[in-house]
Design a protein around this motif. Structure first.
Motif, PDB file in Angstrom:
ATOM      1  N   ALA A 451       0.751  -1.463  -0.312  1.00  0.00           N
ATOM      2  CA  ALA A 451      -0.191  -0.190   0.171  1.00  0.00           C
ATOM      3  C   ALA A 451       0.491   0.645  -0.082  1.00  0.00           C
ATOM      4  N   PHE A 452       2.316   1.247   0.713  1.00  0.00           N
ATOM      5  CA  PHE A 452       2.986   2.497   0.813  1.00  0.00           C
ATOM      6  C   PHE A 452       3.302   2.693  -0.579  1.00  0.00           C
ATOM      7  N   ALA A 453       3.927   1.424  -1.266  1.00  0.00           N
ATOM      8  CA  ALA A 453       4.254   1.858  -2.318  1.00  0.00           C
ATOM      9  C   ALA A 453       3.278   2.386  -3.785  1.00  0.00           C
ATOM     10  N   LYS A 454       1.854   2.395  -3.455  1.00  0.00           N
ATOM     11  CA  LYS A 454       0.910   3.359  -4.230  1.00  0.00           C
ATOM     12  C   LYS A 454       0.386   4.164  -3.467  1.00  0.00           C
ATOM     13  N   GLY A 455       1.265   4.682  -2.559  1.00  0.00           N
ATOM     14  CA  GLY A 455       0.864   6.498  -3.125  1.00  0.00           C
ATOM     15  C   GLY A 455      -0.375   6.150  -1.207  1.00  0.00           C
ATOM     16  N   PHE A 456      -0.147   5.523  -0.463  1.00  0.00           N
ATOM     17  CA  PHE A 456      -0.865   5.305   1.018  1.00  0.00           C
ATOM     18  C   PHE A 456       0.267   5.859   1.989  1.00  0.00           C
ATOM     19  N   SER A 457       0.076   6.542   2.883  1.00  0.00           N
ATOM     20  CA  SER A 457       1.122   6.440   4.167  1.00  0.00           C
ATOM     21  C   SER A 457       0.517   5.990   5.890  1.00  0.00           C
ATOM     22  N   PRO A 458       1.145   5.942   6.131  1.00  0.00           N
ATOM     23  CA  PRO A 458       0.618   5.990   7.808  1.00  0.00           C
ATOM     24  C   PRO A 458      -0.426   6.967   8.230  1.00  0.00           C
ATOM     25  N   ALA A 459      -0.565   8.153   7.931  1.00  0.00           N
ATOM     26  CA  ALA A 459      -1.495   9.166   8.248  1.00  0.00           C
ATOM     27  C   ALA A 459      -3.044   8.936   7.548  1.00  0.00           C
ATOM     28  N   SER A 460      -2.751   8.168   6.269  1.00  0.00           N
ATOM     29  CA  SER A 460      -3.932   7.532   6.187  1.00  0.00           C
ATOM     30  C   SER A 460      -4.610   6.911   7.108  1.00  0.00           C
ATOM     31  N   VAL A 461      -6.146   7.096   6.746  1.00  0.00           N
ATOM     32  CA  VAL A 461      -7.221   6.827   7.845  1.00  0.00           C
ATOM     33  C   VAL A 461      -8.423   5.912   7.138  1.00  0.00           C
ATOM     34  N   ILE A 462      -8.176   4.705   7.807  1.00  0.00           N
ATOM     35  CA  ILE A 462      -9.242   3.798   7.629  1.00  0.00           C
ATOM     36  C   ILE A 462     -10.550   3.540   8.330  1.00  0.00           C
ATOM     37  N   LEU A 463     -11.388   3.022   6.977  1.00  0.00           N
ATOM     38  CA  LEU A 463     -12.093   3.046   8.904  1.00  0.00           C
ATOM     39  C   LEU A 463     -12.462   1.473   9.532  1.00  0.00           C
ATOM     40  N   ASP A 464     -12.957   0.921  10.737  1.00  0.00           N
ATOM     41  CA  ASP A 464     -12.416   0.337  11.029  1.00  0.00           C
ATOM     42  C   ASP A 464     -13.771   0.023  11.418  1.00  0.00           C
ATOM     43  N   THR A 465     -14.983  -0.403  11.051  1.00  0.00           N
ATOM     44  CA  THR A 465     -16.206  -0.589  10.815  1.00  0.00           C
ATOM     45  C   THR A 465     -16.394  -2.182  10.001  1.00  0.00           C
ATOM     46  N   PRO A 466     -17.483  -1.977  10.440  1.00  0.00           N
ATOM     47  CA  PRO A 466     -17.736  -3.885   9.481  1.00  0.00           C
ATOM     48  C   PRO A 466     -18.644  -3.842   8.533  1.00  0.00           C
ATOM     49  N   VAL A 467     -18.364  -4.560   7.977  1.00  0.00           N
ATOM     50  CA  VAL A 467     -18.200  -4.965   5.906  1.00  0.00           C
ATOM     51  C   VAL A 467     -18.364  -5.703   5.657  1.00  0.00           C
ATOM     52  N   THR A 468     -19.351  -6.989   4.975  1.00  0.00           N
ATOM     53  CA  THR A 468     -19.238  -8.044   3.807  1.00  0.00           C
ATOM     54  C   THR A 468     -18.852  -7.382   2.400  1.00  0.00           C
ATOM     55  N   PHE A 469     -17.817  -8.473   1.482  1.00  0.00           N
ATOM     56  CA  PHE A 469     -17.485  -8.610   0.255  1.00  0.00           C
ATOM     57  C   PHE A 469     -17.933  -9.552   0.466  1.00  0.00           C
ATOM     58  N   ARG A 470     -18.167  -9.795  -0.801  1.00  0.00           N
ATOM     59  CA  ARG A 470     -18.853 -10.902  -1.912  1.00  0.00           C
ATOM     60  C   ARG A 470     -18.193 -11.600  -3.161  1.00  0.00           C
ATOM     61  N   ASP A 471     -18.016 -12.550  -2.834  1.00  0.00           N
ATOM     62  CA  ASP A 471     -16.975 -12.700  -4.507  1.00  0.00           C
ATOM     63  C   ASP A 471     -18.420 -13.293  -6.076  1.00  0.00           C
ATOM     64  N   GLU A 472     -17.346 -13.369  -7.256  1.00  0.00           N
ATOM     65  CA  GLU A 472     -18.760 -14.187  -7.884  1.00  0.00           C
ATOM     66  C   GLU A 472     -19.459 -14.349  -7.799  1.00  0.00           C
ATOM     67  N   TRP A 473     -19.418 -15.391  -6.941  1.00  0.00           N
ATOM     68  CA  TRP A 473     -20.309 -16.922  -6.210  1.00  0.00           C
ATOM     69  C   TRP A 473     -21.219 -16.225  -5.652  1.00  0.00           C
ATOM     70  N   GLY A 474     -21.558 -15.110  -4.673  1.00  0.00           N
ATOM     71  CA  GLY A 474     -22.040 -14.531  -4.025  1.00  0.00           C
ATOM     72  C   GLY A 474     -21.869 -15.310  -2.291  1.00  0.00           C
ATOM     73  N   ASN A 475     -20.897 -15.268  -2.304  1.00  0.00           N
ATOM     74  CA  ASN A 475     -20.266 -16.157  -1.471  1.00  0.00           C
ATOM     75  C   ASN A 475     -20.003 -14.994  -0.660  1.00  0.00           C
ATOM     76  N   ALA A 476     -20.410 -14.590   1.176  1.00  0.00           N
ATOM     77  CA  ALA A 476     -20.642 -13.706   1.906  1.00  0.00           C
ATOM     78  C   ALA A 476     -18.850 -14.220   2.907  1.00  0.00           C
ATOM     79  N   TYR A 477     -18.132 -12.396   2.441  1.00  0.00           N
ATOM     80  CA  TYR A 477     -16.894 -12.328   3.578  1.00  0.00           C
ATOM     81  C   TYR A 477     -16.611 -11.292   4.558  1.00  0.00           C
ATOM     82  N   SER A 478     -17.427 -11.355   5.503  1.00  0.00           N
ATOM     83  CA  SER A 478     -17.024 -10.504   7.022  1.00  0.00           C
ATOM     84  C   SER A 478     -15.677 -10.237   7.394  1.00  0.00           C
ATOM     85  N   PRO A 479     -14.726  -9.904   7.790  1.00  0.00           N
ATOM     86  CA  PRO A 479     -13.511  -9.947   8.610  1.00  0.00           C
ATOM     87  C   PRO A 479     -14.457  -9.404  10.312  1.00  0.00           C
ATOM     88  N   VAL A 480     -13.380  -9.771  11.109  1.00  0.00           N
ATOM     89  CA  VAL A 480     -13.729  -9.408  11.601  1.00  0.00           C
ATOM     90  C   VAL A 480     -12.510  -9.291  12.614  1.00  0.00           C
TER      91      VAL A 480
END
Length: 766
Positions: A451-480
């Motif tokens: 990520a740092f090689a692509k322009g992000f830095s330690p100061a970049s803000v990101i949200l630590d909030t619930p999220v669900t990802f789905r693949d092309e077959w509709g399978n859900a992935y919700s990291p915790v």
């Protein structure tokens, strides 16, 4: 300064030498047949010359030889006379051809006798030389007594089931072929071309030749020599004699040569006393004696090989399936290694490496002097720390542990402890540092480096909030997160330092898993060839890795982006003191010094990890700048800690050999691997002058999303979230979710399950 190995140059023969060997093969195989053919030809030519030459004038030939001008005689018009060759000319021509052929034939035979070893040496005894392995200070670690671990036996002393097992797995057509198995060669060639497999087709006779007369180099020239000598040997010896010599010459691991030594070493009995289970086990070892050795780095492979042997015996109707199942289920008690040895996991790691290059016989009996990178004094201290700390963790169902210490500047392995105790029953000789295990969050720094090689830095803000990802077959992935808590907007510094899972997955989804896998490959990780198979879980340690390769990756962060392959050998000399291999320093720049420094700056920041581990945890070494990262795999099957200074890298693993989960009360950073890591690091650092990581050029301070932190001058800073002020609240949004809160609540933990002001998360098709 030692570095990557430089191998002794081996000159491979050219096409002319290979052609010469082919001719030798033909001559050795057919013996005097060419002379008989030549003599017969002379008799025919001399006895029926008129028939031979009159046939050339038959008008049915397309080209009428007698009409050729150079055969016509200067005569007057009329019927041409027959062309005749005088008897004296024929005799002179035939004699010249015979002498020329005889001369060339003799030259080839003499050359073959000079260059190829003779199979008569198979029955000659050769006295082995002792190979010795030393630590970096010249202290003897292990002496391989090749001459004390070999006993000759007769074929009549070998049980029938062992002979059947050997023939079944190694050479099913042994009693039918003449030394080489053309059907097996054709079958192997077909499978190799069709499936890309590296299937072999060497017969027992060829293996005997390779083990006894030739070097293990993998060249066409050596293979051709092997074929020639195998055919030659089959003309000198009976099948039973060849099989007996095979059992006395076959390598069974380390300095163990011959079935008698193997039977006595592993089971404490003579070959006559071997059961079907023991016979099938031993029959499989010569195929790869270093990898399959019960005393080697992966002893479980020998059991899998035994299963293959039994399956072959059933298929070839030597035994029934019931007998095979019973033999495989039988528990085999392998006697512990009796030889006096220091650092056994490391010693056998070195032995296996060199055996793969030079062959097991040369390594165990070639009189080599192997000078390694190991520091025996440090090794023994690390061994004691691992053993004592694992004993303290028994209440948490932790049975095993492993640790490594490496010089971060050179990649030299200073200590390698593969388990709590090499001689511990059932699993002690299993070397975890070389095995595949899930690294958990210890793999995250690779995602952030990408990520740092692509322009992000330690100061970049990101949200630590619930999220669900789905693949092309509709399978859900919700990291915790590991603690089930969501923390709202956090910086990448906080997310990496406190090892938050959701921000890491979001970051990986943003930059792509393929670039992350490529960065891992650049850092020496070889087990992520197909990142799509793991998906976004790759950044949480879903792909198995080797601990020794992770040491190289963390060594790269410590060494300003220069990668050094972890190495255990300084120099190898042969019995004549010729240098076969030697290390020289050749670091490879795989990530920029600026990116390496950003990772190190975060991993050594005690404030950045305070959110998860609290202040002054076991990851903090007072007075020293130390970068450190922990990792725990799913269901707490693996718990790891990797940390480094400018001079050292230390890696520790704890877990169970059967992959059973540890107690859920085990907390990364407080219990498990971290206390062992802490004690090893204090052993290395206490009483030494503190060293700081050198800050490279190109690092500046920037402000992103209202946060000031370090950044790279060469990269345009990127923001991952958008921030809007709505009355008395701030609304944060990223491509996956949003979060609203007052300024006073920013970075305060959210109660689990609450999502203040959150809208429905986006569900990208990944």
């Amino acid at each position: 300064m030692p570095k990557g190995r430089t191998k002794k140059i081996i000159f491979k023969p050219g096409p002319l030498a290979i052609t010469l060997l082919l001719v030798k093969f033909i001559l050795i195989k057919i013996g005097n047949i060419p002379l008989f053919i030549f003599r017969a030809s002379l008799i025919i030519i001399s006895s029926v010359p008129s028939i031979l030459f009159q046939s050339l004038s038959i008008t049915n030939f397309k080209f009428k030889i007698l009409n050729f001008k150079f055969l016509r005689q200067n005569s007057k018009a009329g019927r041409p006379k027959k062309f005749r060759i005088s008897k004296r000319t024929k005799i002179a021509f035939g004699l010249s051809a015979f002498l020329s052929f005889l001369f060339l034939y003799t030259v080839f035979l003499l050359s073959a006798a000079y260059q190829l070893p003779t199979p008569t040496k198979l029955i000659s005894s050769r006295e082995p030389l002792t190979t010795e392995i030393y630590d970096r200070n010249g202290i003897l670690l292990y002496r391989m007594y090749g001459d004390k671990n070999r006993t000759l036996v007769k074929l009549s002393e070998i049980p029938k089931n062992l002979i059947q097992a050997t023939v079944a797995i190694e050479d099913r057509n042994f009693y039918q072929h003449p030394g080489i198995d053309l059907r097996a060669i054709a079958r192997a060639l077909y499978q190799n071309l069709r499936n890309g497999n590296q299937e072999g087709a060497s017969t027992i006779t060829q293996q005997l030749i390779k083990n006894s007369l030739l070097t293990p180099e993998r060249t066409y020239s050596r293979k051709l020599k092997e074929i020639v000598l195998a055919l030659w040997a089959e003309r000198l010896y009976s099948k039973d004699e060849i099989l007996q010599m095979y059992y006395n010459e076959a390598p069974f691991g380390g300095s163990i040569v011959g079935i008698a030594a193997a039977s006595e070493t592993y089971f404490g009995k003579s070959p006559q006393e071997l059961s079907l289970s023991e016979s099938s086990y031993l029959a499989g070892l010569p195929a790869s004696p270093t990898q399959l050795s019960p005393y080697g780095t992966r002893p479980e492979l020998a059991k899998l090989r035994q299963k293959q042997v039994l399956e072959k015996m059933v298929k070839q109707k030597y035994i029934t399936q019931t007998q095979a199942d019973k033999a495989f289920a039988e528990h085999l008690y392998i006697l512990p290694l009796a030889n006096n040895i220091h650092a056994p996991h490391f010693v056998f790691y070195i032995r296996d490496q060199l055996a793969a290059e030079f062959g097991p016989r040369i390594v165990s009996q070639g009189g080599l002097k192997i000078y390694t990178t190991l520091d025996l004094s440090l090794q023994e201290k690390v061994e004691n720390i691992v053993k004592n700390e694992i004993d303290k963790l028994s209440a948490l169902n932790v049975k095993n542990g492993a640790a490594m210490v490496m010089d971060s500047k050179t990649g030299q392995i200073l200590a390698m402890v593969g388990s709590r105790d090499y001689h511990y029953p059932d699993f002690g000789n299993y070397n975890v540092t070389l095995s595949l295990r899930q690294p958990g969050s210890a793999i995250k720094p690779i995602t952030y480096a990408t990520a740092f090689a692509k322009g992000f830095s330690p100061a970049s803000v990101i949200l630590d909030t619930p999220v669900t990802f789905r693949d092309e077959w509709g399978n859900a992935y919700s990291p915790v997160n590991y603690d089930g808590v969501f923390r709202g907007p956090v910086t990448l510094r906080q997310a990496l330092g406190s090892s938050l899972n959701i921000p890491a997955v979001k970051l990986s989804a943003t930059i792509g898993i393929e670039p992350v896998a490529q960065t891992a490959a650049n850092l020496g990780i070889t087990t992520m060839e197909n990142p799509a198979r793991f998906g976004l879980s790759l950044t949480l340690g879903g792909a198995e890795v080797k601990m020794i390769e992770m040491m190289g990756a963390y060594g790269t962060f410590a060494n300003s982006g220069f990668w050094q392959k972890p190495t255990g050998i300084l120099k190898v000399t042969d019995s004549n003191n010729n240098v076969l291999e030697e290390y020289k320093n050749s670091p490879k720049q795989v990530i920029s010094p600026a990116i390496a420094y950003l990772i190190t700056n975060i991993l050594s920041d005690d404030n950045a990890r305070k959110m998860a581990f609290g202040p002054k945890s076991l990851l903090h070494i007072p007075g020293y700048e130390v970068g450190v990262k922990t990792g725990t795999s799913d269901y707490k099957k693996d718990n790891l800690t990797f940390g480094y200074t400018p001079n050292f890298v230390v890696g520790v693993w704890v877990g169970n050999p059967d992959n059973s989960p540890m107690n859920p009360r085990l907390a990364s950073g407080i219990t498990g691997a971290a206390p062992i890591w802490n004690k090893i690091m204090h052993t290395l650092l206490d009483g030494t002058t503190p060293l700081a990581f050198e800050r490279p050029a190109g690092i500046i301070e920037t402000t992103i999303n209202g946060k000031k932190d370090l950044s790279i001058t060469e990269v345009v800073p990127k923001a991952m979230v958008k921030v809007k002020k709505n009355e008395d609240k701030f609304v944060f949004s990223d491509p996956f979710s949003s979060y609203a809160t007052t300024s006073a609540q920013i970075n305060q933990p959210m109660p689990q399950g609450e999502q203040a002001g959150q809208v429905n998360p986006l569900q990208p098709n990944l």
